[in-house]
Design an enzyme around this catalytic site. Structure first.
Site, PDB file in Angstrom:
ATOM      1  N   GLU A  48      -3.681   4.305  -2.369  1.00  0.00           N
ATOM      2  CA  GLU A  48      -4.060   3.912  -1.014  1.00  0.00           C
ATOM      3  C   GLU A  48      -5.544   4.095  -0.757  1.00  0.00           C
ATOM      4  O   GLU A  48      -6.211   3.210  -0.196  1.00  0.00           O
ATOM      5  CB  GLU A  48      -3.265   4.699   0.029  1.00  0.00           C
ATOM      6  CG  GLU A  48      -3.638   4.281   1.447  1.00  0.00           C
ATOM      7  CD  GLU A  48      -2.816   4.961   2.517  1.00  0.00           C
ATOM      8  OE1 GLU A  48      -2.495   4.294   3.524  1.00  0.00           O
ATOM      9  OE2 GLU A  48      -2.495   6.157   2.374  1.00  0.00           O
ATOM     10  N   GLU A  49      -6.083   5.246  -1.148  1.00  0.00           N
ATOM     11  CA  GLU A  49      -7.505   5.501  -0.906  1.00  0.00           C
ATOM     12  C   GLU A  49      -8.378   4.468  -1.622  1.00  0.00           C
ATOM     13  O   GLU A  49      -9.371   3.986  -1.066  1.00  0.00           O
ATOM     14  CB  GLU A  49      -7.867   6.910  -1.365  1.00  0.00           C
ATOM     15  CG  GLU A  49      -7.350   8.015  -0.470  1.00  0.00           C
ATOM     16  CD  GLU A  49      -5.940   8.466  -0.797  1.00  0.00           C
ATOM     17  OE1 GLU A  49      -5.444   9.436  -0.203  1.00  0.00           O
ATOM     18  OE2 GLU A  49      -5.312   7.831  -1.670  1.00  0.00           O
TER      19      GLU A  49
ATOM     20  N   ASP B 115       0.873  -1.169   0.000  1.00  0.00           N
ATOM     21  CA  ASP B 115       0.000   0.000   0.000  1.00  0.00           C
ATOM     22  C   ASP B 115       0.913   1.223   0.000  1.00  0.00           C
ATOM     23  O   ASP B 115       1.699   1.421   0.918  1.00  0.00           O
ATOM     24  CB  ASP B 115      -0.878  -0.040   1.265  1.00  0.00           C
ATOM     25  CG  ASP B 115      -1.508   1.313   1.614  1.00  0.00           C
ATOM     26  OD1 ASP B 115      -1.613   2.183   0.729  1.00  0.00           O
ATOM     27  OD2 ASP B 115      -1.890   1.489   2.789  1.00  0.00           O
TER      28      ASP B 115
END
Length: 634
Positions: free
Chosen positions: A425-426, A407
């Site tokens: 990441e989101e 990530d």
């Protein structure tokens, strides 16, 4: 699988495996691709699969030429219902055999080409170790001073049942302050008398559950009753836009709001034990059940967590990410709408009475000791380059299934997932929403720290990136479970440095920091799977993709783990990394020797002031001329 597969283009030897219908198109498609990519393939492992058009890659167009029956499958079945034209889950328990994603697997393998004679020094994807191949036997689930377990381990290890661990509330700076704690009080401006916060929350949420219908305004009113300080400051425009969209699709959002409220009210029943904070400088882990996570996230949805609505420097939780959903609800935008589709789909699944959430998830904070971060340790490292697979096609989430998936994190886990952020990441947190709960108890990462999450379930698929991100459809996660009932999925959160000016990264202090950060995540004390990664820190953080690739290659070599590197359609980086890696293997270059090369490279970059010397070119021209590669590596 997340992110969809970047389909491998039509290549000459693949056509022997495809239907006769595609045969006449083979020469044309093959010639077109070879002219662009300048290398050939035989057989390795890549999955072709149906699904929405992929983002950041148009190889799907070639796939349509090759195998037209794999695409645009729109069979109405009980797996689909109303969300986004049949894509929201009406029967979450549907088996994988009923899912509309049809798969075909073909084998492709890279071979030598004229421009890169050592290409075969890169391994095949199937040569890398996945979590299902680990021979280490996991012992019984146990708690310790460094491992908090929120379920009853004796019941779990015995009968296999998942029940909450009884405990007592701890209202202190070392633990999550829960809204149902007796110490959580609410002060009203209208009266000097204080009220129990949970009493007010319960009253408001019960009203929602009992109402005939619930709309966004009702949710707003309920939330503001126990967050009066923010009346006039918080906006719920994004939530209202979602409700408007749902109304056009004839989706019963009212019933879903009520189910989420009912789930949030079960917090005292589901989370009976204190939750310790994963604080900086302390290696520790927390294991929760999926039910507990869903309940905590339902409370985040209704913004019930006390002292968590601000991160200003003097606030109690200024060093922690936000957890309440207030920022997600404000300001209409396409991004917020698509985020809410993903999150509301998660809540629809976890509140479905037909679904039994029976898994666990572990969140582990790891810290690298000072002895491992010393520059001299890198200089003396004698490890040579380990296995490497490189491809401009495929994704960490798909082809990297079963590996330790990186990530590209923010130091505040989740980054802008609850606001406007929508990068790697989101997106990862949106399709695996159980990751969001890590924001409740994980303090900002330091330079020598990372977080490894084991066991999260994937609930959705997506397409696009940033402004083009779209929630696509439900996902039936086929991932197996380990002895602790955790999904066999491991996600590693490591945060790269954010360079406001690109030239700042050509400094050995910065390089050493990134080496230590990657090594912190890659290091293992026991047998673990190989690593799936890519252009870590190379987007908004301005990282040099060649430098970041070499840094991760060195960290993986020191950790003695293989690496699958996905360049996300960057064929130039793919080709350059293959050449550089093959040269390093051929010369038998050690991590220490490569570190010294980076020292010289950074000095030259700083001295020139132009910062236009490509790292791969520098390595190629400055490696010793003699070859040290043993025949066993060929």
């Amino acid at each position: 699988m997340v992110g969809f597969v970047f389909l491998v283009p039509a290549l000459e030897t693949v056509f022997t495996l495809l239907p006769p219908l595609a045969a006449p198109l083979a020469p044309l498609a093959t010639q077109s691709y070879l002219a662009a990519a300048k290398f050939r393939v035989k057989v390795s492992s890549v999955t072709l699969r149906a699904g929405p058009k992929m983002a950041r890659n148009d190889s799907v167009q070639v796939g349509r030429l090759v195998q037209p029956d794999l695409f645009n499958i729109e069979k109405p079945d009980k797996y689909h219902q109303k969300w986004e034209a049949d894509y929201f889950l009406s029967s979450p328990g549907t088996s994988n055999s009923e899912a509309p994603l049809k798969r075909e697997t073909y084998k492709l393998q890279q071979t030598k080409c004229d421009s890169c004679p050592d290409l075969t020094l890169c391994c095949f994807l199937e040569d890398l170790k996945r979590i299902t191949q680990i021979k280490r036997i996991l012992g019984p689930l146990e708690f310790s001073s460094r491992h908090a377990v929120l379920i009853d381990v004796f019941t779990f290890n015995g009968a296999g049942g998942i029940v909450p661990q009884p405990g007592r509330d701890k209202w202190s700076s070392n633990y999550v302050k829960l809204p149902c704690s007796p110490s959580s009080v609410l002060y009203s401006n209208s009266t000097p008398k204080q009220e129990m916060r949970w009493s007010v929350i319960s009253k408001q949420l019960k009203r929602l559950v009992e109402k005939k219908t619930v709309n966004a305004e009702d949710v707003e009113k309920a939330i503001m009753k126990y967050n009066p300080k923010y009346r006039g400051q918080w906006s719920f425009d994004a939530l209202k836009e979602f409700v408007e969209w749902a109304a056009r699709k004839k989706i019963n959002v009212s019933g879903l709001f009520q189910k989420i409220a009912a789930l949030a009210l079960k917090l005292p029943e589901y989370v009976m034990k204190d939750i310790p904070l994963l604080q900086r400088g302390n290696a520790a882990s927390i294991t929760l059940s999926q039910v507990q996570i869903s309940c905590l996230l339902a409370n985040a949805f209704f913004c019930t967590f006390p002292h968590r609505n601000t991160t200003i420097s003097k606030s109690e939780y200024h060093n922690y990410p936000t957890i309440n959903f207030s920022r997600l609800f404000e300001d209409r935008s396409v991004r917020k709408l698509e985020k809410l589709k993903a999150i509301m789909h998660y809540f629809q699944v976890v509140t479905d009475d037909k679904i039994q959430l029976d898994g666990l998830v572990t969140f582990e904070r790891r810290c690298l000791p000072d002895t491992d971060t010393n520059v001299q340790t890198w200089k003396r490292c004698k490890e040579k380059m380990n296995k490497l697979y490189v491809s401009s096609y495929g994704t960490i989430e798909d082809e990297g299934t079963g590996m330790l998936q990186v990530d590209f994190a923010n130091s505040w886990l989740g980054g802008g997932v609850l606001s406007s952020g929508l990068v790697q990441e989101e997106i990862l947190f949106l399709v695996n929403p159980e990751l969001i709960v890590s924001r409740l108890f994980t303090e900002k990462l330091q330079d020598n720290e990372c977080v490894v999450v084991t066991g999260v379930q994937q609930f959705s698929t997506y397409s696009g990136f940033g402004d083009s991100f779209r929630w696509e459809r439900p996902y039936q996660d086929p991932t197996g479970r380990d002895r602790w009932a955790r999904r066999q999925r491991q996600i590693l959160a490591i945060d790269a440095l954010n360079f406001d000016h690109k030239w700042k990264q050509y400094n050995m202090r910065m390089v050493a920091r990134e080496l230590n950060k990657a090594y912190c995540g890659f290091k293992s004390q026991v047998e673990e799977p190989d690593i799936a990664t890519g252009k870590w820190g190379c987007g908004a953080f301005n990282g040099d993709s060649q430098l970041k690739a070499v840094i991760q290659l060195m960290a993986a070599a020191r950790a003695r783990r293989g690496l699958a590197f996905f360049t996300f359609s960057d064929e130039v980086l793919e080709h350059g990394l293959k050449q550089t890696y093959s040269l390093l293997r051929k010369k038998g270059t050690t991590v220490g020797e490569l570190f010294e090369l980076l020292v010289d490279y950074c000095a030259i970059q700083q001295a020139s002031g132009t910062f236009n010397v490509a790292l791969f070119d520098y390595i190629r021209t400055h490696l010793p001329s003699s070859d040290k590669l043993s025949k066993s590596l060929l």
